[in-house]
Design a protein around this motif. Structure first.
Motif, PDB file in Angstrom:
ATOM      1  N   UNK A  95      67.000 -46.832 -46.796  1.00 31.24           N
ATOM      2  CA  UNK A  95      67.972 -46.611 -45.672  1.00 31.24           C
ATOM      3  C   UNK A  95      69.014 -46.839 -46.638  1.00 31.24           C
ATOM      4  N   UNK A  96      69.297 -47.222 -47.166  1.00 32.71           N
ATOM      5  CA  UNK A  96      70.995 -47.464 -48.161  1.00 32.71           C
ATOM      6  C   UNK A  96      71.451 -45.631 -48.000  1.00 32.71           C
ATOM      7  N   UNK A  97      70.467 -45.060 -48.711  1.00 35.81           N
ATOM      8  CA  UNK A  97      70.576 -43.292 -49.082  1.00 35.81           C
ATOM      9  C   UNK A  97      70.587 -42.416 -47.372  1.00 35.81           C
ATOM     10  N   UNK A  98      69.987 -43.675 -46.044  1.00 33.71           N
ATOM     11  CA  UNK A  98      70.339 -42.199 -45.160  1.00 33.71           C
ATOM     12  C   UNK A  98      71.516 -42.562 -44.311  1.00 33.71           C
ATOM     13  N   UNK A  99      72.168 -44.445 -44.976  1.00 36.61           N
ATOM     14  CA  UNK A  99      72.931 -44.422 -44.283  1.00 36.61           C
ATOM     15  C   UNK A  99      74.326 -43.662 -44.798  1.00 36.61           C
ATOM     16  N   UNK A 100      74.034 -43.325 -46.447  1.00 40.56           N
ATOM     17  CA  UNK A 100      75.208 -42.883 -46.934  1.00 40.56           C
ATOM     18  C   UNK A 100      75.058 -41.459 -46.576  1.00 40.56           C
ATOM     19  N   UNK A 101      73.994 -40.877 -46.175  1.00 37.14           N
ATOM     20  CA  UNK A 101      73.741 -39.311 -45.553  1.00 37.14           C
ATOM     21  C   UNK A 101      74.596 -39.605 -43.907  1.00 37.14           C
ATOM     22  N   UNK A 102      73.927 -40.335 -43.138  1.00 37.54           N
ATOM     23  CA  UNK A 102      74.628 -40.477 -41.575  1.00 37.54           C
ATOM     24  C   UNK A 102      76.230 -39.857 -41.683  1.00 37.54           C
ATOM     25  N   UNK A 103      76.993 -41.052 -42.866  1.00 38.51           N
ATOM     26  CA  UNK A 103      78.690 -40.432 -42.301  1.00 38.51           C
ATOM     27  C   UNK A 103      78.597 -39.409 -43.309  1.00 38.51           C
ATOM     28  N   UNK A 104      78.261 -38.612 -44.176  1.00 36.22           N
ATOM     29  CA  UNK A 104      78.273 -37.850 -44.872  1.00 36.22           C
ATOM     30  C   UNK A 104      78.176 -36.423 -43.772  1.00 36.22           C
ATOM     31  N   UNK A 105      77.432 -37.316 -42.863  1.00 36.54           N
ATOM     32  CA  UNK A 105      77.180 -35.706 -41.647  1.00 36.54           C
ATOM     33  C   UNK A 105      78.210 -36.137 -41.230  1.00 36.54           C
ATOM     34  N   UNK A 106      78.945 -36.654 -41.366  1.00 37.08           N
ATOM     35  CA  UNK A 106      80.003 -37.266 -40.003  1.00 37.08           C
ATOM     36  C   UNK A 106      79.511 -37.849 -38.751  1.00 37.08           C
ATOM     37  N   UNK A 107      78.777 -38.603 -39.216  1.00 30.84           N
ATOM     38  CA  UNK A 107      78.835 -39.912 -38.352  1.00 30.84           C
ATOM     39  C   UNK A 107      79.136 -41.120 -38.622  1.00 30.84           C
ATOM     40  N   UNK A 108      78.716 -42.340 -37.705  1.00 28.99           N
ATOM     41  CA  UNK A 108      79.300 -43.742 -37.743  1.00 28.99           C
ATOM     42  C   UNK A 108      78.697 -44.088 -38.684  1.00 28.99           C
ATOM     43  N   UNK A 109      80.105 -45.625 -39.439  1.00 29.54           N
ATOM     44  CA  UNK A 109      79.432 -46.421 -39.958  1.00 29.54           C
ATOM     45  C   UNK A 109      78.544 -46.963 -39.899  1.00 29.54           C
ATOM     46  N   UNK A 110      76.853 -46.882 -40.156  1.00 28.21           N
ATOM     47  CA  UNK A 110      75.754 -47.243 -40.112  1.00 28.21           C
ATOM     48  C   UNK A 110      75.785 -48.534 -41.003  1.00 28.21           C
ATOM     49  N   UNK A 111      75.095 -49.352 -41.087  1.00 27.28           N
ATOM     50  CA  UNK A 111      74.764 -50.711 -41.763  1.00 27.28           C
ATOM     51  C   UNK A 111      73.307 -50.943 -42.152  1.00 27.28           C
ATOM     52  N   UNK A 112      72.609 -50.257 -43.386  1.00 29.73           N
ATOM     53  CA  UNK A 112      71.417 -50.046 -43.609  1.00 29.73           C
ATOM     54  C   UNK A 112      70.508 -51.063 -43.242  1.00 29.73           C
ATOM     55  N   UNK A 113      70.859 -51.981 -43.170  1.00 26.39           N
ATOM     56  CA  UNK A 113      69.456 -53.167 -42.589  1.00 26.39           C
ATOM     57  C   UNK A 113      69.432 -52.918 -40.443  1.00 26.39           C
ATOM     58  N   UNK A 114      70.463 -52.389 -39.673  1.00 34.18           N
ATOM     59  CA  UNK A 114      70.216 -51.364 -38.949  1.00 34.18           C
ATOM     60  C   UNK A 114      69.314 -49.993 -38.822  1.00 34.18           C
ATOM     61  N   UNK A 115      69.549 -49.537 -40.169  1.00 40.32           N
ATOM     62  CA  UNK A 115      68.129 -48.150 -40.351  1.00 40.32           C
ATOM     63  C   UNK A 115      66.610 -48.885 -40.239  1.00 40.32           C
ATOM     64  N   UNK A 116      65.874 -48.384 -38.722  1.00 42.33           N
ATOM     65  CA  UNK A 116      64.451 -48.975 -38.553  1.00 42.33           C
ATOM     66  C   UNK A 116      63.623 -47.550 -39.310  1.00 42.33           C
ATOM     67  N   UNK A 117      62.558 -48.247 -40.962  1.00 44.19           N
ATOM     68  CA  UNK A 117      62.508 -46.407 -40.926  1.00 44.19           C
ATOM     69  C   UNK A 117      60.000 -46.841 -40.566  1.00 44.19           C
ATOM     70  N   UNK A 118      60.042 -47.127 -39.787  1.00 42.19           N
ATOM     71  CA  UNK A 118      58.364 -46.911 -39.670  1.00 42.19           C
ATOM     72  C   UNK A 118      57.394 -46.482 -40.401  1.00 42.19           C
ATOM     73  N   UNK A 119      57.760 -45.349 -41.337  1.00 43.24           N
ATOM     74  CA  UNK A 119      56.594 -45.476 -42.679  1.00 43.24           C
ATOM     75  C   UNK A 119      57.899 -45.372 -43.803  1.00 43.24           C
ATOM     76  N   UNK A 120      57.587 -46.114 -44.279  1.00 42.56           N
ATOM     77  CA  UNK A 120      58.053 -44.810 -46.440  1.00 42.56           C
ATOM     78  C   UNK A 120      58.085 -43.473 -46.077  1.00 42.56           C
TER      79      UNK A 120
END
Length: 148
Positions: A95-120
């Motif tokens: 989820x930390x890598x996904x949060x960094x990718x969201x910011x890099x794509x121009x999205x909002x700053x998101x806390x990694x704990x707010x990202x839910x990945x259903x399956x690894x």
């Protein structure tokens, strides 16, 4: 057993909530992972501090969360990871890598704990992910994993 949650627990509550759970669940799962602490008389001060901290980090209003949701769903989120033969990753996308990718794509700053990945995420390709922006607003996002 009465506990104070220090981190959000899916299906139970968010940080700062006072919850009543069975003794075994508290003793074997919540307390060893340090996502909860026993409730005491002085614990109310800690609940207030956790709540203030959560309010500072959270998206303030539902309108801001809905605009962030629109920006997030329009963004193309791409994560680069090392992959072997057949598109299988060495490890998993966190989820930390996904949060960094969201910011890099121009999205909002998101806390990694707010990202839910259903399956690894362990393969190259598109994977669905849910991002909780507010109590009432969550965005369903597709993360594209590419081999590096």
């Amino acid at each position: 057993m009465k506990l104070i949650l220090t981190q959000p627990v899916s299906g139970l509550g968010t940080a700062g909530d006072v919850v009543e759970v069975k003794d075994g669940y508290a003793r074997n799962f919540l307390l060893p992972r340090k996502v909860a602490m026993p409730w005491t008389k002085g614990g109310q001060k800690q609940v207030d501090a956790i709540t203030r901290g959560r309010e500072k980090r959270a998206v303030k209003t539902a309108e801001e969360a809905s605009t962030a949701k629109a920006r997030l769903q329009d963004a193309e989120i791409t994560v680069s990871a090392r992959a072997g033969q057949g598109g299988r990753l060495f490890g998993a996308v966190t989820p930390a890598e996904i949060a960094d990718a969201i910011v890099a794509a121009g999205g909002p700053q998101v806390d990694k704990r707010k990202i839910e990945v259903p399956t690894p995420i362990r393969t190259v390709g598109d994977h669905p992910v849910q991002v909780r922006l507010h109590d009432d607003v969550s965005a369903d996002v597709t993360v594209t994993v590419v081999a590096s």
